[in-house]
Design a protein around this motif. Structure first.
Motif, PDB file in Angstrom:
ATOM      1  N   ARG A   1      -3.010  11.498  -4.565  1.00 58.02           N
ATOM      2  CA  ARG A   1      -3.702  11.079  -3.388  1.00 58.02           C
ATOM      3  C   ARG A   1      -2.953   9.810  -2.838  1.00 58.02           C
ATOM      4  N   LEU A   2      -2.991   9.426  -1.902  1.00 57.52           N
ATOM      5  CA  LEU A   2      -2.563   7.779  -1.392  1.00 57.52           C
ATOM      6  C   LEU A   2      -3.722   7.099  -0.392  1.00 57.52           C
ATOM      7  N   LEU A   3      -4.043   6.072  -1.094  1.00 56.31           N
ATOM      8  CA  LEU A   3      -5.411   5.352  -0.377  1.00 56.31           C
ATOM      9  C   LEU A   3      -4.571   4.113   0.396  1.00 56.31           C
ATOM     10  N   SER A   4      -4.592   4.001   1.805  1.00 60.10           N
ATOM     11  CA  SER A   4      -3.785   3.075   2.237  1.00 60.10           C
ATOM     12  C   SER A   4      -4.987   2.197   3.441  1.00 60.10           C
ATOM     13  N   THR A   5      -4.535   0.903   3.571  1.00 57.90           N
ATOM     14  CA  THR A   5      -5.183   0.336   4.474  1.00 57.90           C
ATOM     15  C   THR A   5      -4.764   0.227   5.668  1.00 57.90           C
ATOM     16  N   LYS A   6      -5.578   1.086   6.500  1.00 59.92           N
ATOM     17  CA  LYS A   6      -5.235   1.306   8.108  1.00 59.92           C
ATOM     18  C   LYS A   6      -5.617  -0.005   9.044  1.00 59.92           C
ATOM     19  N   LYS A   7      -6.698  -0.901   8.573  1.00 56.56           N
ATOM     20  CA  LYS A   7      -7.235  -1.879   9.359  1.00 56.56           C
ATOM     21  C   LYS A   7      -7.819  -2.905   8.498  1.00 56.56           C
ATOM     22  N   ALA A   8      -7.316  -4.244   8.510  1.00 57.27           N
ATOM     23  CA  ALA A   8      -7.880  -5.303   7.675  1.00 57.27           C
ATOM     24  C   ALA A   8      -8.028  -6.410   8.296  1.00 57.27           C
ATOM     25  N   ASN A   9      -9.075  -6.718   9.007  1.00 55.31           N
ATOM     26  CA  ASN A   9      -9.203  -7.823   9.762  1.00 55.31           C
ATOM     27  C   ASN A   9      -9.220  -9.296   9.002  1.00 55.31           C
ATOM     28  N   TYR A  10      -9.322  -9.027   7.715  1.00 58.64           N
ATOM     29  CA  TYR A  10      -9.590 -10.291   6.730  1.00 58.64           C
ATOM     30  C   TYR A  10      -8.263 -10.306   5.698  1.00 58.64           C
ATOM     31  N   GLY A  11      -7.522  -9.150   5.988  1.00 57.83           N
ATOM     32  CA  GLY A  11      -6.319  -9.344   5.039  1.00 57.83           C
ATOM     33  C   GLY A  11      -5.084  -8.424   5.662  1.00 57.83           C
ATOM     34  N   ARG A  12      -4.069  -7.957   4.801  1.00 60.14           N
ATOM     35  CA  ARG A  12      -3.123  -7.310   5.525  1.00 60.14           C
ATOM     36  C   ARG A  12      -3.011  -5.852   5.153  1.00 60.14           C
ATOM     37  N   ASN A  13      -2.726  -5.506   6.519  1.00 62.31           N
ATOM     38  CA  ASN A  13      -2.733  -4.088   6.852  1.00 62.31           C
ATOM     39  C   ASN A  13      -1.503  -3.410   6.039  1.00 62.31           C
ATOM     40  N   GLY A  14      -1.469  -2.028   5.996  1.00 60.57           N
ATOM     41  CA  GLY A  14      -0.367  -1.376   5.396  1.00 60.57           C
ATOM     42  C   GLY A  14      -0.236  -1.207   3.725  1.00 60.57           C
ATOM     43  N   GLY A  15      -1.208  -1.737   3.043  1.00 62.97           N
ATOM     44  CA  GLY A  15      -1.142  -1.738   1.639  1.00 62.97           C
ATOM     45  C   GLY A  15      -1.559  -0.044   1.265  1.00 62.97           C
ATOM     46  N   GLU A  16      -0.926   0.023   0.094  1.00 63.98           N
ATOM     47  CA  GLU A  16      -1.137   1.342  -0.383  1.00 63.98           C
ATOM     48  C   GLU A  16      -1.390   1.615  -1.952  1.00 63.98           C
ATOM     49  N   ILE A  17      -2.276   2.263  -2.411  1.00 60.70           N
ATOM     50  CA  ILE A  17      -2.456   2.650  -3.654  1.00 60.70           C
ATOM     51  C   ILE A  17      -2.310   3.936  -3.890  1.00 60.70           C
ATOM     52  N   SER A  18      -1.543   4.258  -5.012  1.00 61.95           N
ATOM     53  CA  SER A  18      -1.113   5.907  -5.331  1.00 61.95           C
ATOM     54  C   SER A  18      -2.078   6.074  -6.504  1.00 61.95           C
ATOM     55  N   VAL A  19      -2.908   7.045  -6.227  1.00 64.07           N
ATOM     56  CA  VAL A  19      -3.887   7.535  -7.312  1.00 64.07           C
ATOM     57  C   VAL A  19      -3.655   9.171  -7.650  1.00 64.07           C
ATOM     58  N   THR A  20      -4.055   9.448  -8.926  1.00 68.87           N
ATOM     59  CA  THR A  20      -4.069  10.879  -9.252  1.00 68.87           C
ATOM     60  C   THR A  20      -5.351  11.297  -9.705  1.00 68.87           C
ATOM     61  N   TRP A  21      -5.712  12.525  -9.479  1.00 63.30           N
ATOM     62  CA  TRP A  21      -6.991  13.143  -9.975  1.00 63.30           C
ATOM     63  C   TRP A  21      -6.720  13.495 -11.386  1.00 63.30           C
ATOM     64  N   GLN A  22      -7.473  13.025 -12.391  1.00 68.48           N
ATOM     65  CA  GLN A  22      -7.406  13.236 -13.992  1.00 68.48           C
ATOM     66  C   GLN A  22      -8.685  13.436 -14.268  1.00 68.48           C
ATOM     67  N   GLY A  23      -8.944  14.663 -14.926  1.00 67.33           N
ATOM     68  CA  GLY A  23     -10.298  14.640 -15.766  1.00 67.33           C
ATOM     69  C   GLY A  23     -11.420  14.633 -14.814  1.00 67.33           C
ATOM     70  N   GLY A  24     -11.477  14.700 -13.598  1.00 64.73           N
ATOM     71  CA  GLY A  24     -12.601  14.770 -12.782  1.00 64.73           C
ATOM     72  C   GLY A  24     -12.778  13.423 -12.044  1.00 64.73           C
ATOM     73  N   VAL A  25     -11.813  12.492 -12.058  1.00 65.41           N
ATOM     74  CA  VAL A  25     -12.031  11.151 -11.533  1.00 65.41           C
ATOM     75  C   VAL A  25     -10.480  10.892 -11.004  1.00 65.41           C
ATOM     76  N   PHE A  26     -10.550   9.774  -9.907  1.00 64.76           N
ATOM     77  CA  PHE A  26      -9.156   9.131  -9.590  1.00 64.76           C
ATOM     78  C   PHE A  26      -8.827   8.102 -10.464  1.00 64.76           C
ATOM     79  N   VAL A  27      -7.596   7.898 -10.788  1.00 62.78           N
ATOM     80  CA  VAL A  27      -6.906   6.910 -11.695  1.00 62.78           C
ATOM     81  C   VAL A  27      -5.655   6.516 -11.010  1.00 62.78           C
ATOM     82  N   ALA A  28      -5.560   5.045 -10.870  1.00 56.62           N
ATOM     83  CA  ALA A  28      -4.549   4.386 -10.374  1.00 56.62           C
ATOM     84  C   ALA A  28      -3.144   4.710 -11.031  1.00 56.62           C
ATOM     85  N   ASP A  29      -2.307   5.183 -10.033  1.00 57.04           N
ATOM     86  CA  ASP A  29      -0.726   5.355 -10.760  1.00 57.04           C
ATOM     87  C   ASP A  29      -0.308   4.072 -11.219  1.00 57.04           C
TER      88      ASP A  29
END
Length: 388
Positions: free
Chosen positions: A267-295
């Motif tokens: 999965r990819l978690l991305s920042t589509k809007k951030a009034n108080y920070g930077r837009n466009g940030g991305e966090i790659s995660v993978t489902w492992q053992g029933g939870v999401f873990v950051a790559d």
């Protein structure tokens, strides 16, 4: 002698009559009985010499405190699980996707999942962290699956949203527990109006933001994208007022390129809007053992190695295609080189996007060039090896 009879003479006094459009606009007690506001106006000079208050975050650059964050994602993508993991991290003082969070209580309200499903998901989260349910006295859950979960109602005019009895019940609970995070899952079950109505969207977010400000907590509202929002990758749905009204908007999506999902657990978690920070940030995660873990984050050396591989494979495939008499080009269309190469059995796992970056780099290095042939009326441009 004819006596004129007044047809309204037998009616009760106007104050006792129900509203009727025939006799003017309907009675609106919500407007007439409203309590006057007690606004505080003040000169900016009042701040002279006072320290500037720091920005408060639940998760720095992702989830601000004292306001509403919208977390979107298609059904089955895993946004509810991701939000539950955040609530767990807040309640236990842990980390979320490798990022520190502000500790405190958490209130997780689900209108989609029943208690048994919440139990199963939370058990996976607890197990993955090595914790125990005994540690979760600061995490409060409430399932409204199969129940009325509307947080507002429309007044008689159909244009004004009013807080529902459930809204007041939840606010009372927030006042009692003082959580740092409140999760509401999902918008479709909680909002009574038309999501395409700009005014209603702004009013609803305003109600929730009022909660967040009054009780000094972060409020995470989960939502589903529309079909167009899903196809475009924007993750939006309904009126643009949803995006405009919240201070932060995150989007969780599957990793699909050219219609192909290489890893169903990615999965990819991305920042589509951030009034108080930077837009466009991305966090790659993978489902492992029933939870999401950051790559693991990609290092500069990783990127250099991946780029070098993509350039090598690009040149290899260009030579092979040229030897076969199959011309490719760098401008697009059916014979677009990055697409043709990505579809090849000899692509070595390099994606179309990586081939595009490699092609640009090879152009700059002079290792590939464009060649044009054919009559001036219908020239054909194709890629060939450069002179470098």
């Amino acid at each position: 002698m004819n006596v004129h009879h007044d047809p309204f003479a037998d009616l009760p006094p106007a104050d006792d009559m129900p509203p009727d459009d025939r006799f003017g606009p309907p009675h609106n007690p919500f407007l007439e009985d409203a309590v006057p506001r007690a606004s505080r106006f003040f000169p900016a000079s009042e701040w002279s010499g006072k320290p500037v208050p720091p920005r408060e975050w639940l998760v720095r650059d992702l989830v601000p405190s004292r306001t509403v964050t919208l977390l979107g994602g298609d059904g089955g993508t895993g946004k509810s699980l991701l939000a539950l993991q955040l609530a767990y991290a807040v309640a236990t003082g842990g980390a979320w996707l490798g990022r520190g969070v502000a500790g405190g209580g958490a209130l997780f309200i689900s209108a989609e999942d029943d208690e048994a499903e919440l139990h199963r998901r939370l058990a996976d989260v607890v197990q993955s962290s090595g914790g125990s349910f005994d540690d979760l006295d600061r995490l409060t859950l409430r399932s409204f699956a199969g129940e009325d979960a509307l947080l507002a109602m429309l007044d008689r005019s159909g244009g004004v949203l009013l807080a529902s009895a459930l809204f007041h019940e939840i606010e009372k609970r927030i006042a009692e527990e003082n959580p740092a995070l409140v999760v509401l899952d999902t918008l479709a079950d909680l909002f009574p109006g038309n999501e395409n109505d700009r005014a209603q969207a702004r009013q609803f977010v305003g109600l929730l933001r009022g909660l967040a400000i009054k009780h000094e907590c972060a409020l995470l509202l989960l939502s589903h994208p529309s079909l167009s929002g899903l196809n475009s990758g924007s993750g939006t749905s309904g009126s643009t007022a949803w995006n405009n009204s919240v201070r932060s908007r995150l989007y969780l999506e599957r990793v699909i390129q050219d219609g192909y999902e290489a890893n169903p657990d990615a999965r990819l978690l991305s920042t589509k809007k951030a009034n108080y920070g930077r837009n466009g940030g991305e966090i790659s995660v993978t489902w492992q053992g029933g939870v999401f873990v950051a790559d693991a984050p990609e290092t500069g050396l990783d990127r250099m190695a991946a780029g070098a591989k993509a350039e090598r494979v690009f040149l290899k495939l260009l030579a092979a295609f040229t030897a076969q008499g199959r011309r490719v080009n760098g401008n697009g269309g059916p014979t677009y080189a990055p697409k043709m190469f990505a579809d090849s059995a000899e692509a070595e796992g390099v994606t179309k996007r990586a081939f595009k970056a490699a092609m640009d780099a090879l152009y700059n290095k002079g290792k590939i060039r464009n060649e044009t042939t054919g009559p001036a009326s219908r020239p054909v441009t194709y890629l060939c090896m450069g002179d470098a």
